[in-house]
Design an enzyme around this catalytic site. Structure first.
Site, mmCIF file in Angstrom:
data_model
loop_
_atom_site.group_PDB
_atom_site.id
_atom_site.type_symbol
_atom_site.label_atom_id
_atom_site.label_comp_id
_atom_site.label_asym_id
_atom_site.label_seq_id
_atom_site.Cartn_x
_atom_site.Cartn_y
_atom_site.Cartn_z
ATOM 1 N N GLY A 67 11.236 1.788 46.476
ATOM 2 C CA GLY A 67 12.174 1.319 45.464
ATOM 3 C C GLY A 67 11.472 1.110 44.144
ATOM 4 O O GLY A 67 10.439 1.719 43.857
ATOM 5 N N CYS A 68 12.011 0.236 43.333
ATOM 6 C CA CYS A 68 11.451 -0.027 42.005
ATOM 7 C C CYS A 68 9.978 -0.406 42.095
ATOM 8 O O CYS A 68 9.595 -1.307 42.834
ATOM 9 C CB CYS A 68 12.236 -1.155 41.343
ATOM 10 S SG CYS A 68 11.558 -1.682 39.764
#
Length: 244
Positions: A67-68
């Site tokens: 993810g981020c």
């Protein structure tokens, strides 16, 4: 600093509330790490890797996508034995390793981090345990939390056959133990290149703790690391100086 879509600020009051545990419970309840109806309980660590690799030098490197990269970097900068964490891109070509291009989801890249660590203090298997326990939702397909697209997928990038062996065995072990409510979707693929992200992405969690995105999705991960793995947590993050 460019205006980023995840950089809206909610303010210090919300951050304080989240750090008190509200968002922490909600995020992990959504991941199936809390028993139904027990959102106030602490999230649980996944089991130790039954098979790990011995140290192969004074430092080793792990590349992970989950993810981020702001939150991923923020978590591992607080892990004992970690020497450096760089946000960047893996899975695509050097020519497309740029935030604006990667954000289209068409480059093959995933937002990633490169972790340089001392294997005498933290092993590769322990790095993966922290990754699965607090840094990513390994069951989510097509993104992570609110971020959708292949650029936010969960992936382990192995640099050696030994890393591949540990990762493959660990995923199989956790699936067999039903460590998560759903099968693990995290991919295990060969590392063909890691490209450091733009300088303004480095240490983003440290520099922007009041960002709404950071407060909602990433500070709870750091809090979970401290809560679940106190022996592995260091209060002062290892900051990265990396720019392109």
């Amino acid at each position: 600093m460019p205006l980023l879509p995840r950089a809206h600020r909610f303010g210090k009051a919300l951050r304080a509330t989240l750090l008190a545990g509200v968002a922490l419970a909600g995020v992990f309840a959504a991941r199936g790490l809390l028993a139904p109806g027990v959102a106030e309980a602490a999230p649980m660590a996944v089991p130790l890797a039954a098979y790990d690799k011995p140290p192969s030098g004074p430092t080793e490197t792990a590349v992970l996508s989950g993810g981020c990269f702001w939150g991923m970097q923020g978590v591992f900068e607080h892990v004992k034995g970690v020497k450096q964490v760089i946000s960047g891109y893996a899975g695509g070509q050097a020519a497309t390793a740029q935030y604006d291009l990667v954000s289209t989801g068409t480059t093959g890249h995933a937002e990633s981090i490169k972790i340089v660590f001392d294997p005498a203090q933290v092993s590769y298997g322990q790095i993966l345990r922290i990754f699965f326990s607090v840094a990513t939702d390994p069951t989510q397909v097509g993104g992570q939390f609110p971020d959708e697209g292949s650029q936010y997928r969960s992936e382990i990038w192995y640099a050696t056959p030994a890393q591949k062996d540990v990762a493959d065995r660990y995923v199989a072990q956790l699936d067999a133990a039903h460590a998560f409510a759903k099968p693990i979707a995290t991919r295990v693929d060969p590392l063909r290149g890691f490209f450091a992200a733009e300088g303004y992405h480095q240490d983003y969690l440290v520099h922007h703790p009041d960002s709404g995105y950071i407060a909602t999705y990433d500070l709870p991960k750091v809090a979970a690391l401290k809560r679940i793995f106190p022996a592995s947590y260091v209060a002062t993050p290892v900051l990265t100086v990396a720019s392109r």
